[in-house]
Design an enzyme around this catalytic site. Sequence first.
Site, mmCIF file in Angstrom:
data_model
loop_
_atom_site.group_PDB
_atom_site.id
_atom_site.type_symbol
_atom_site.label_atom_id
_atom_site.label_comp_id
_atom_site.label_asym_id
_atom_site.label_seq_id
_atom_site.Cartn_x
_atom_site.Cartn_y
_atom_site.Cartn_z
ATOM 1 N N ASP A 119 0.827 -1.207 0.000
ATOM 2 C CA ASP A 119 0.000 0.000 0.000
ATOM 3 C C ASP A 119 0.862 1.259 0.000
ATOM 4 O O ASP A 119 0.555 2.226 -0.697
ATOM 5 C CB ASP A 119 -0.923 0.017 1.216
ATOM 6 C CG ASP A 119 -1.659 1.346 1.317
ATOM 7 O OD1 ASP A 119 -2.459 1.633 0.421
ATOM 8 O OD2 ASP A 119 -1.396 2.104 2.265
ATOM 9 N N ARG A 169 -0.250 6.394 -6.871
ATOM 10 C CA ARG A 169 -1.578 6.914 -7.203
ATOM 11 C C ARG A 169 -1.602 8.435 -7.173
ATOM 12 O O ARG A 169 -2.270 9.078 -7.979
ATOM 13 C CB ARG A 169 -2.620 6.356 -6.223
ATOM 14 C CG ARG A 169 -2.972 4.901 -6.457
ATOM 15 C CD ARG A 169 -3.709 4.323 -5.246
ATOM 16 N NE ARG A 169 -4.838 5.156 -4.866
ATOM 17 C CZ ARG A 169 -5.236 5.348 -3.600
ATOM 18 N NH1 ARG A 169 -4.568 4.790 -2.608
ATOM 19 N NH2 ARG A 169 -6.274 6.096 -3.345
#
Length: 425
Positions: A164, A171
């Site tokens: 993550d 992202r």
Amino acid sequence: MSEFAAVDVIRAKRDGHTLSDAQIDWVLDAYTKGVVADEQMSALAMAILLRGMTPGEIARWTAAMIASGERLDLSAVTRPTVDKHSTGGVGDKITLPLTPLVAACGAAVPQLSGRGLGHTGGTLDKLESIPGWRARLGNDEFVSQLRDVGAVICAAGEGLAPADRKLYALRDVTGTVEAIPLIASSIMSKKIAEGTGALVLDVKVGTGAFMKDLAAARELASTMVELGKAHGVNTVALLTDMNTPLGRTVGNAVEVEESLEVLAGGGPADVVELTLALAREMLAAAGIDADPARVLASGAAMDSWKAMIRAQGGDPDAPLPTARETEVLRAAEDGVVEAVDALEIGLAAWRLGAGRARKEDPVSFGAGVVLKVRPGDSVRAGDVLLELRTDDPGRIPAARDTAAGAIRIGESAPTHGRLLIDRIA
């Protein structure tokens, strides 16, 4: 040789197919290890943004992110564990009074928090304005403080969901932050890996939130609630308004000051309302019968705050940083404040130095915006609307222009919307 190739996984999602469990497990493991390159994961993230994911895909993606690292063992903590996560907003200092309040009610709160980026503030940045306070704790320190004090606010460790951490940074620079499957799995992978028994989500909706649209916010909340339940974490979500900043301060030290007002029994009504609403949800999820309003009034939450700050090296009685420069913005006309736009106020605070454009940028602890009016307030020409605070006077003109567009003055009071919009369980 691998049975998969990154380009085949990308093509499958690009063309609208459902990824298999094996494909998801492989691509996240390979990305964490550097086998799948950033540009390939960027393409996959964009395909996910455009094509979406099934509930089964999201659940498996989340599980694979958890499996990329360690899971904290909180079995040594005897109190029920419950955490809160906010999707981020402007003036959102709620974690600061909420964590010690819920701990004072008998729960253990393992609060892993983050830093601000862009117009949304970060809890760790706020707390680092307290002299001596440190964000990084080892796993043993984390568990020990949770057991002894009942409250921890700190940065996630390097070993927690490393997939993550890598994907989150990617992202942010590839225009895929808004992908609901990726938001949900990012948040929930860390929260599940931290080992909490229950979780309350504060999903912000409005101009100052990542989710501007109520339907998208509701979809995100429902997705995260289902992910939590699937992993044995009792999860509830509140949808809350983020069109107007929370409270009267936006920044770092100024938000700590306002949080201390709440812990002392005062503070802005909206901050108190949301703190108590989330506290009630957290205590119910943890199975604790306590009245947080009574505990807040007793001073026990303030005692819990001081113990938490001291445990992480901070001095709860030390003066907080103050900005060297202050400028006020005054009303140009008589009227009623119709709106205070959260996004514009957040951007003004960012321009003053309270936030960062890149993760590695420093923040100014004293910088920020102090609001003197709220929607519905009557003003006369010349009244002070807000204060701009910064250490760098060169930042003031751009911040002033941004802040001036945030406050709309008209002839009639606005219809007050609800702070608490919906509950999803």
